[in-house]
Write a protein that holds these residues in place. Structure first.
Motif, PDB file in Angstrom:
ATOM      1  N   VAL A 411       0.928  -1.155   0.095  1.00 19.84           N
ATOM      2  CA  VAL A 411       0.070   0.086  -0.191  1.00 19.84           C
ATOM      3  C   VAL A 411       0.844   1.251  -0.151  1.00 19.84           C
ATOM      4  CG1 VAL A 411      -2.026   1.275   0.925  1.00 19.84           C
ATOM      5  CG2 VAL A 411      -1.764  -1.399   1.454  1.00 19.84           C
ATOM      6  N   ASN A 412       0.742   2.076  -1.186  1.00 16.67           N
ATOM      7  CA  ASN A 412       1.542   3.221  -1.216  1.00 16.67           C
ATOM      8  C   ASN A 412       0.925   4.447  -0.127  1.00 16.67           C
ATOM      9  OD1 ASN A 412      -0.383   4.454  -2.480  1.00 16.67           O
ATOM     10  ND2 ASN A 412       0.458   4.372  -4.471  1.00 16.67           N
ATOM     11  N   ARG A 413       1.778   5.680  -0.191  1.00 13.75           N
ATOM     12  CA  ARG A 413       1.298   6.489   0.762  1.00 13.75           C
ATOM     13  C   ARG A 413      -0.246   7.480   0.368  1.00 13.75           C
ATOM     14  NH1 ARG A 413       1.626  11.251  -1.945  1.00 13.75           N
ATOM     15  NH2 ARG A 413       1.426  12.460  -0.171  1.00 13.75           N
ATOM     16  N   GLY A 415      -2.589   5.262  -0.514  1.00 16.99           N
ATOM     17  CA  GLY A 415      -3.784   4.284  -0.438  1.00 16.99           C
ATOM     18  C   GLY A 415      -4.051   3.239  -1.475  1.00 16.99           C
ATOM     19  N   ARG A 416      -3.014   3.446  -2.633  1.00 16.96           N
ATOM     20  CA  ARG A 416      -3.329   2.445  -3.713  1.00 16.96           C
ATOM     21  C   ARG A 416      -2.698   1.103  -3.307  1.00 16.96           C
ATOM     22  NH1 ARG A 416      -1.969   4.241  -9.710  1.00 16.96           N
ATOM     23  NH2 ARG A 416      -3.915   5.172  -9.530  1.00 16.96           N
ATOM     24  N   ALA A 417      -3.192   0.241  -3.682  1.00 18.00           N
ATOM     25  CA  ALA A 417      -2.900  -1.207  -2.975  1.00 18.00           C
ATOM     26  C   ALA A 417      -2.640  -2.011  -4.334  1.00 18.00           C
ATOM     27  CB  ALA A 417      -3.718  -1.902  -2.082  1.00 18.00           C
ATOM     28  N   HIS A 418      -1.644  -3.084  -4.186  1.00 13.04           N
ATOM     29  CA  HIS A 418      -1.446  -4.260  -5.141  1.00 13.04           C
ATOM     30  C   HIS A 418      -0.963  -5.449  -4.405  1.00 13.04           C
ATOM     31  CE1 HIS A 418       2.743  -2.594  -5.356  1.00 13.04           C
ATOM     32  NE2 HIS A 418       2.964  -3.996  -5.852  1.00 13.04           N
ATOM     33  N   VAL A 419      -1.061  -6.382  -4.822  1.00 13.98           N
ATOM     34  CA  VAL A 419      -0.775  -7.813  -4.450  1.00 13.98           C
ATOM     35  C   VAL A 419       0.366  -8.542  -5.027  1.00 13.98           C
ATOM     36  CG1 VAL A 419      -1.364 -10.085  -3.597  1.00 13.98           C
ATOM     37  CG2 VAL A 419      -2.983  -8.012  -3.547  1.00 13.98           C
ATOM     38  N   GLY A 468      -0.740   9.179   8.921  1.00  5.24           N
ATOM     39  CA  GLY A 468      -1.898  10.028   8.954  1.00  5.24           C
ATOM     40  C   GLY A 468      -2.518   9.453   7.571  1.00  5.24           C
ATOM     41  N   ARG A 469      -1.751   8.749   6.574  1.00  5.73           N
ATOM     42  CA  ARG A 469      -1.970   8.710   5.247  1.00  5.73           C
ATOM     43  C   ARG A 469      -2.953   7.116   5.169  1.00  5.73           C
ATOM     44  NH1 ARG A 469       2.871  11.063   4.265  1.00  5.73           N
ATOM     45  NH2 ARG A 469       2.367  13.505   3.315  1.00  5.73           N
ATOM     46  N   ALA A 470      -2.765   6.692   6.606  1.00  7.92           N
ATOM     47  CA  ALA A 470      -3.465   5.272   6.628  1.00  7.92           C
ATOM     48  C   ALA A 470      -4.884   5.512   7.268  1.00  7.92           C
ATOM     49  CB  ALA A 470      -2.685   4.266   7.796  1.00  7.92           C
TER      50      ALA A 470
END
Length: 723
Positions: A411-413, A415-419, A468-470
């Motif tokens: 998860v980048n800063r 909030g974009r996620a990949h597996v 805070g970006r989480a």
């Protein structure tokens, strides 16, 4: 400006700045104000009601107008939430029957008939070409008339607004808290800090500003106020230049630098010159952002200012005309020569980088002697590492044993996620446990030791806000990985969006998964009704704003997980829309009311992240039948257009599994360390308010606490993170 500052305090602290006004008999107006607040799920504390009652009626009314506007926006009640099916959740039709009705109506429309007939001959009909599909068929007032008044229930949300100090004192305290935060702020809070920094530039300042992005925002305000700048790296100057150009101070996205005035250019060049003159080795930091420094140099014209030769060296390094040897290159050379011990010794002088390289060092070490050397260096330098980094590595090591050979979620800063597959080697268990013990001891040493700590049990499973970006801005929002109970029989999701320029279609959906994360069913515009609930209907254009809802009966859900999502079918991204937010409500049994009722809203969060599929949170049923929310705050890249829940089932299920099965460090972890350190930790009992000051940690600030008490709630949870 006063209204904006007042709003910031209410949103961040749930405190009503003490109104300034003449004394009077404002008790009637105060009670009316309190009643209006309760209609949207808020309430004045006893102290706030008593204070307002002693002021003039006009002062109370002015305060009420400002406050009600703020809290209504916090709950998402500042817009009109209409639904496609007027009686929703009643009388939602079968999907196929509804589509056929739209086709029949199109065939009866003289303008649409020929086009629809041509599509029918080809065997496929585009729903968006049907005149009655996707647009409201009734007014907002007509929808309201179709619904009964909300039946009050004990479970309705009631958020208390406590009485604060004067506006200036509250604003100053909020500024100091945000500027001095030990964890990075989210984009929304960083924007709020910018407003506060401009207002507080000449007032009290935090002793330290450990987060670089915060420092850039504060430096921008200080420059405009003519105050001295806070600079200790060349990157601080680059971040400040980005702030002055309205760019990204995190340096993740390129900034187009504006034309800078001569005084600003002088200040930036003087700052660079001073930093390099003080520590020449910091020239190497330029290499991490060479392109950005080259573009900045084109704006600063360093050749016009020979009095700052060190500043000119910065841009010479960026252009490759001057060599600068990086610390990381020296580390890589040692690791390339299989000198793990030498690399660990070199990293001793950069503890933060040592922690970031820890996993690699342990995997690369080939002998017990090398592993012992790595662990020994870590144990020695741990006191020099920031609390946030220590906690992050502690959490990482806790999950490391279970991660090898499985999928990894990144998860980048933003909030974009990949597996991705986990291809790493194993970290030796003995070293992992030894490091966890050392980090626990260091964290425990840094935690405060209050005489008495009262803890609300519901806060124990809230994840520590290590960034805070989480999370995202909103009402009732908790950090990624937090778990919170869900009490109610009816769960209702909602999304609202208003397009800026282009026709924009967002689709609210809910994916239902079983215990093995396999799809059971879903609710969306392609499946309006299921055993579990109903979808309010598809809106495909939002020039004046649009809403979609999903109603779920928790007792009827056949799966283990409920995963709401917002898909961008077409049009503007989340950041491009004028406004976009998601939330959920909880209702009791057959509790009546409109599709949207502010006082049943448990969470409302802004949708402003990257990607075209938003995953705000997931819901999980425990073995005893109870439900809990697991907070995600994730965005999938998705497709450029036409994203649908049916097309992303596998990727969503994989992400949910990765987050749900990962164990975060929580408030409960810190309170257990405090208890082991000798602190008297007791469970909060609302029926027994202590007389003296205490430290209280909970989801909401209780009434009646001693004024000298330290109160930690989700609004200031970052204060728990030790420096």
């Amino acid at each position: 400006m006063v209204h904006r500052l007042d709003s910031l305090v209410i949103r961040h602290a749930l405190r009503l700045p003490a109104p300034a006004g003449p004394a009077g008999e404002g008790d009637v107006a105060a009670r009316q104000f309190d009643a209006a607040l309760m209609s949207v799920g808020f309430k004045l504390s006893a102290d706030a009601l008593r204070t307002l009652s002693g002021l003039s009626g006009s002062t109370v009314v002015d305060t009420a107008v400002r406050t009600l506007a703020t809290v209504r926006e916090m709950a998402g009640d500042h817009v009109r939430h209409n639904v496609y099916f007027k009686d929703f959740p009643a009388n939602v039709p079968d999907t196929f029957e509804f589509w056929m009705r739209c086709v029949r109506e199109a065939l009866e429309d003289g303008k649409a008939r020929s086009g629809v007939l041509a599509q029918l001959r080809n065997g496929v009909v585009n729903l968006l070409t049907l005149p009655s599909y996707g647009t409201y068929r009734h007014t907002y007032d007509e929808m309201l008339a179709a619904h009964d008044e909300l039946t009050a229930a004990v479970g309705d949300r009631l958020t208390v607004l406590h009485l604060g100090a004067s506006l200036e004192d509250e604003v100053s305290a909020l500024y100091l808290a945000l500027a001095g935060s030990t964890t990075p702020l989210g984009d929304e809070h960083l924007a709020d800090l910018k407003v506060l920094a401009g207002h507080c530039a000449d007032g009290p300042q935090p002793e330290t500003i450990p987060v670089r992005e915060n420092r850039a925002v504060v430096n921008e305000a200080r420059m405009k106020a003519g105050s001295g700048l806070l600079l200790d790296t060349v990157t601080d100057v680059l971040r400040l230049a980005c702030a002055l150009s309205g760019g990204d101070v995190s340096l993740q996205e390129p900034t187009r630098f504006r034309k800078l005035s001569r005084p600003v250019r002088r200040a930036l060049l003087a700052g660079l010159d001073e930093v390099v003159a003080r520590t020449p080795a910091k020239l190497a930091d330029v290499l991490a952002h060479r392109e950005a420094f080259k573009r900045l140099g084109e704006r600063l014209h360093p050749h016009e200012y020979p009095q700052w030769p060190r500043a000119a060296e910065v841009f010479a390094v960026a252009r490759g005309e001057q060599k600068a040897y990086t610390f990381d290159a020296r580390v890589e050379a040692l690791l390339g020569a299989d000198d793990v011990t030498g690399a660990a010794e070199l990293l001793r002088s950069a503890p933060g980088r040592l922690f970031r390289a820890l996993d690699r060092l342990l995997r690369t070490a080939r002998t017990q002697q090398e592993r012992d050397a790595v662990v020994a260096v870590v144990e020695e330098v741990t006191p020099e590492v920031s609390g946030r980094v220590v906690l992050s590595v502690r959490e990482y090591l806790h999950n490391r044993a279970a991660e090898s050979g499985r999928k990894r979620v990144f998860v980048n800063r933003l909030g974009r996620a990949h597996v991705a597959d986990d291809t790493r080697g194993v970290v030796p268990e003995a070293e992992r446990e030894r490091l966890i013990a050392a980090l626990d001891a260091e964290i425990g040493r840094r935690l405060p030791s209050p005489e008495r700590l009262l803890v609300d049990p519901d806060v124990l499973d809230v994840a520590l806000p290590l960034s805070g970006r989480a999370t995202s801005a909103g009402l009732g929002v908790l950090p990624r990985g937090s778990v919170s109970p869900v009490d109610g029989e009816l769960l209702r999701f909602f999304v609202y969006w208003k397009q800026t320029q282009r026709v924009t279609d967002y689709d609210l959906s809910a994916l239902l998964l079983d215990a093995d994360y396999e799809t059971v069913s879903w609710l969306s515009y392609t499946n309006l009704r299921e055993v579990e609930g109903e979808h309010s209907g598809d809106i495909t254009n939002a020039p004046d704003g649009a809403s979609e809802f999903i109603n779920l009966r928790l007792g009827a859900v056949r799966g283990t997980y409920i995963v709401p999502q917002v898909n961008i079918y077409s049009g503007e991204k989340f950041e491009e829309a004028e406004e976009s937010f998601f939330g959920f409500m909880l209702r009791e049994g057959e509790q009546r009311g409109r599709p949207f009722e502010a006082r049943t809203v448990r969470m409302k969060s802004e949708l402003r992240g990257p990607g075209r599929v938003a995953l705000p949170l997931a819901f999980r049923r425990a073995q005893d039948g109870s439900w809990h929310a697991k907070w995600l705050h994730l965005y999938l890249k998705g497709q450029p257009a036409y994203n649908r829940v049916e097309d992303n089932q596998v990727s969503v299920a994989t992400l949910v599994r990765g987050i749900v099965e990962r164990e975060q460090l929580t408030v409960g972890y810190l309170t257990s360390l405090m208890a082991n350190g000798g602190t008297d930790v007791a469970t909060w009992d609302a029926g027994s308010v202590p007389d003296g000051p205490v430290t209280y940690i909970g989801l909401e600030r209780p009434e009646g606490l001693h004024p000298d008490s330290v109160v930690i709630t989700p609004e200031n949870l970052r204060d728990l993170i030790p420096e």
